[in-house]
Scaffold this motif. Structure first.
Motif, PDB file in Angstrom:
ATOM      1  N   PHE A  49     -12.456  67.989  64.150  1.00 46.57           N
ATOM      2  CA  PHE A  49     -12.658  66.758  63.399  1.00 46.57           C
ATOM      3  C   PHE A  49     -13.878  65.962  63.852  1.00 46.57           C
ATOM      4  O   PHE A  49     -14.234  64.971  63.219  1.00 46.57           O
ATOM      5  CB  PHE A  49     -11.396  65.901  63.471  1.00 46.57           C
ATOM      6  N   ILE A  50     -14.506  66.395  64.939  1.00 44.11           N
ATOM      7  CA  ILE A  50     -15.781  65.786  65.323  1.00 44.11           C
ATOM      8  C   ILE A  50     -16.938  66.770  65.140  1.00 44.11           C
ATOM      9  O   ILE A  50     -18.091  66.354  65.028  1.00 44.11           O
ATOM     10  CB  ILE A  50     -15.757  65.263  66.775  1.00 44.11           C
ATOM     11  N   THR A  51     -16.619  68.062  65.102  1.00 40.62           N
ATOM     12  CA  THR A  51     -17.667  69.046  64.850  1.00 40.62           C
ATOM     13  C   THR A  51     -18.144  68.928  63.405  1.00 40.62           C
ATOM     14  O   THR A  51     -19.358  68.948  63.125  1.00 40.62           O
ATOM     15  CB  THR A  51     -17.162  70.474  65.127  1.00 40.62           C
ATOM     16  N   ILE A  52     -17.191  68.824  62.472  1.00 45.59           N
ATOM     17  CA  ILE A  52     -17.544  68.529  61.081  1.00 45.59           C
ATOM     18  C   ILE A  52     -17.416  67.023  60.911  1.00 45.59           C
ATOM     19  O   ILE A  52     -16.333  66.493  60.692  1.00 45.59           O
ATOM     20  CB  ILE A  52     -16.637  69.256  60.077  1.00 45.59           C
ATOM     21  N   ALA A  53     -18.533  66.325  61.067  1.00 44.05           N
ATOM     22  CA  ALA A  53     -18.571  64.887  60.826  1.00 44.05           C
ATOM     23  C   ALA A  53     -19.100  64.678  59.410  1.00 44.05           C
ATOM     24  O   ALA A  53     -18.331  64.493  58.469  1.00 44.05           O
ATOM     25  CB  ALA A  53     -19.444  64.197  61.871  1.00 44.05           C
ATOM     26  N   CYS A  54     -20.419  64.748  59.256  1.00 42.85           N
ATOM     27  CA  CYS A  54     -20.986  64.703  57.906  1.00 42.85           C
ATOM     28  C   CYS A  54     -20.432  65.896  57.125  1.00 42.85           C
ATOM     29  O   CYS A  54     -20.457  67.022  57.607  1.00 42.85           O
ATOM     30  CB  CYS A  54     -22.505  64.793  57.971  1.00 42.85           C
ATOM     31  N   GLY A  55     -19.950  65.626  55.919  1.00 43.47           N
ATOM     32  CA  GLY A  55     -19.292  66.678  55.145  1.00 43.47           C
ATOM     33  C   GLY A  55     -17.800  66.461  55.062  1.00 43.47           C
ATOM     34  O   GLY A  55     -17.132  67.035  54.207  1.00 43.47           O
ATOM     35  N   ALA A  56     -17.271  65.584  55.919  1.00 41.76           N
ATOM     36  CA  ALA A  56     -15.856  65.190  55.842  1.00 41.76           C
ATOM     37  C   ALA A  56     -15.769  63.670  55.935  1.00 41.76           C
ATOM     38  O   ALA A  56     -15.243  63.009  55.062  1.00 41.76           O
ATOM     39  CB  ALA A  56     -15.047  65.860  56.944  1.00 41.76           C
ATOM     40  N   ILE A  57     -16.299  63.094  57.001  1.00 40.37           N
ATOM     41  CA  ILE A  57     -16.491  61.642  57.100  1.00 40.37           C
ATOM     42  C   ILE A  57     -17.521  61.415  58.196  1.00 40.37           C
ATOM     43  O   ILE A  57     -17.548  62.140  59.195  1.00 40.37           O
ATOM     44  CB  ILE A  57     -15.186  60.886  57.419  1.00 40.37           C
ATOM     45  N   SER A  58     -18.361  60.421  58.004  1.00 41.66           N
ATOM     46  CA  SER A  58     -19.451  60.176  58.945  1.00 41.66           C
ATOM     47  C   SER A  58     -19.747  58.692  59.027  1.00 41.66           C
ATOM     48  O   SER A  58     -19.966  58.037  58.008  1.00 41.66           O
ATOM     49  CB  SER A  58     -20.713  60.932  58.507  1.00 41.66           C
TER      50      SER A  58
END
Length: 579
Positions: free
Chosen positions: A306-315
């Motif tokens: 949930f922190i590796t995919i930041a932009c693209g899920a929430i940023s």
């Protein structure tokens, strides 16, 4: 599973989210008013406050937030399997990123176009505002270092992409003058500019002397460059200096002269690039060869996914763009739904195709596992695997591999460059704000603040020595980007929740994703700071430990203060301007 099916499922969820959920949020929660006088009109100055067509503004907003991160994050996170990455992208976009980007935009528009950091003062107090501004300052500083590092390395790895990127700049300036001085429409000139860029990309891919390859100019990778450095290090240094000069100019120009027209061109790049890749899916019918979940992973996906995919899920960076530049250009308040929520959906679509390009690239599961051998390895190879995987999809449209690789790299560089100069502009605002707060009038001057931003960003990317040799700053800081970015998103959602509560509205739509994001991020950050980066940790790193510890302590302080305000356990500061 066929890659087409993965794409269809994702696109259907995105479409339903925008059609129904964002409409509900717009009408029932934020209650957008078409007659509200937005800051773009009320404070119009021709520099930062400029009423803008919603499609042009969407182009600026989307390309500012959609840098390399929505590509790189998913390309790394598939290490844990494609299913966890896929679910977080589609659900995170609809229920977290959409309301976050939309909400920060509306909150800023309702408060004179002020940044989310400034609004913290009105919502939770002066001390929290200062701490929040410092968190934001550290985040944008890291973004500048990381994205400059990414662009410089892409220029070195894909020299055919350099010429089209540099051609875009004068074309964007020409479009800006044509639109705002001669009152021409932006669509046709921007399409012409895009055609010129891609023509240059095709020619540069085929003609060697048009490829600006600094490494080859110095005799190849074994050659010697400036100051006794190797050819690669010298090329990296030169590109960083050129990029810093560019962002200095770009971030101080009025938005209509370069930022808006260039971003509009890049929004067409998105449409063209995504069309190529998704049409490539239809023609190639690729099979997902990566495992659904990776049972052999050396690092747990919880909570790192949930922190590796930041932009693209929430940023959290999206909130800075929404409240920093987009809110100052929003012509009508109902446009916020299209610009904010649909901007997040656009990034989700980009993250989705990044996942598909990577997980369908390999011939079989064994080849994937042999390449993604560890989480560290995934961080090193993710971006290049995406470029190669996207090129493979483009081959389905009979586009030659060298041309498709160049075009994909141009898209990545364009988005990263857009994020970089927007981030420097935001950093200028924050430095000026802190200068005003601490009675340092020199820092409130645009060129002084920009100089501080550019010099500190260059130093951060160039000076640290690490596993990538000279200029490892961006590479070293990447692990911290995800946690600090998500903390910022969580705090922004908490501020929106406080505002909604004061308006007597249902704030569950922002409170629920806030609790999820904050729990995952604080948990991950505590693990990293204490057990990984500290002096007794498994991967001791003073740079990451110091930055991480400061951000972690500040975030805890702000969160506790905000929760006290939300639950009514402390006196509420002055209400912000509201409808």
């Amino acid at each position: 599973m066929n890659g087409i099916l993965v794409a269809v499922i994702g696109m259907v969820v995105f479409a339903l989210g925008y059609r129904y959920y964002s409409k509900f949020v717009a009408e029932k929660i934020f209650r957008l008013d078409p007659d509200y006088v937005t800051p773009a009109h009320k404070y119009e100055d021709g520099v930062d406050y400029v009423p803008t067509n919603k499609f042009v503004l969407w182009g600026h907003h989307f390309t500012s937030v959609a840098g390399a991160a929505p590509i790189l994050g998913p390309a790394i996170a598939v290490y844990w399997g494609w299913v966890p990455a896929f679910l977080w992208v589609i659900l995170g976009t609809v229920f977290a990123a959409g309301v976050h980007d939309f909400g920060t935009l509306v909150l800023s528009v309702r408060n004179k176009g002020q940044s989310i950091g400034t609004l913290a003062n009105k919502l939770i107090g002066q001390r929290a505002k200062i701490l929040f501004l410092f968190i934001i300052l550290i985040l944008v500083l890291m973004i500048n270092a990381v994205f400059a590092w990414v662009i410089a390395n892409l220029f070195i790895s894909f020299p055919a992409s350099v010429l089209p990127i540099f051609i875009q700049i004068p074309l964007a300036v020409w479009i800006g003058y044509a639109v705002y001085k001669r009152k021409q429409k932006m669509l046709v000139p921007s399409l012409i500019a895009l055609a010129v860029m891609y023509f240059a990309a095709i020619v540069a891919s085929k003609v060697d002397f048009l490829q600006i390859d600094l490494v080859q100019y110095m005799g190849g990778e074994s050659g010697t460059g400036l100051f006794g450095m190797g050819a690669v290090s010298t090329a990296f240094f030169v590109w960083i200096i050129i990029l810093m000069i560019y962002v200095y100019i770009a971030s101080t120009l009025p938005v209509w002269k370069l930022l808006q027209p260039r971003d509009f061109i890049n929004s067409h790049q998105l449409v063209v690039g995504l069309a190529i890749l998704y049409l490539g899916l239809l023609f190639t019918h690729p099979t997902v060869t990566a495992p659904a979940t990776n049972a052999t992973s050396d690092v747990s996906w919880f909570p790192l996914l949930f922190i590796t995919i930041a932009c693209g899920a929430i940023s959290g960076f999206h909130g800075l763009v929404s409240s920093g530049t987009s809110s100052k250009q929003l012509s009508k308040e109902p446009h916020a739904r299209f610009v904010g929520y649909f901007g997040a959906v656009g990034e989700g679509i980009l993250a989705l195709v990044s996942i598909i390009a990577v997980v369908t690239f390999f011939a079989n599961k064994s080849e994937f596992l042999a390449t993604y051998t560890s989480f560290t390895k995934a961080n090193e190879i993710g971006l290049n695997v995406f470029v190669e995987g996207a090129s493979k999809l483009a081959n389905g449209l009979m586009i030659p591999s060298d041309v498709s690789t160049t075009i994909v790299s141009i898209i990545v560089v364009s988005f990263a460059a857009t994020t970089l100069d927007t981030s420097v502009r935001l950093m200028r605002y924050i430095i000026a704000e802190l200068g005003a707060e601490y009675k340092m009038p020199a820092l409130t001057k645009a060129h002084v603040a920009t100089t501080v931003a550019v010099v500190s960003s260059a130093a951060l990317v160039l000076l640290p020595h690490g596993p990538k040799g000279f200029g490892s700053g961006g590479y070293l800081l990447w692990p911290l980007f995800g946690t600090s970015n998500q903390l910022l998103a969580g705090i922004s959602l908490l501020l929106i929740s406080i505002w909604l509560k004061r308006q007597g509205r249902n704030y569950a739509i922002t409170l629920i994703p806030m609790i999820f994001v904050m729990f995952m991020t604080l948990y991950a950050m505590f693990q990293q700071v204490v057990f990984q980066w500290s002096w007794f940790g498994s991967e001791s790193n003073t740079l990451l430990f110091v930055f991480g510890a400061i951000i972690f302590v500040f975030a805890i302080w702000i969160t506790l203060t905000a929760f006290a305000t939300l639950t009514g356990k402390k006196n509420e500061p002055l209400n912000p301007t509201s409808k």
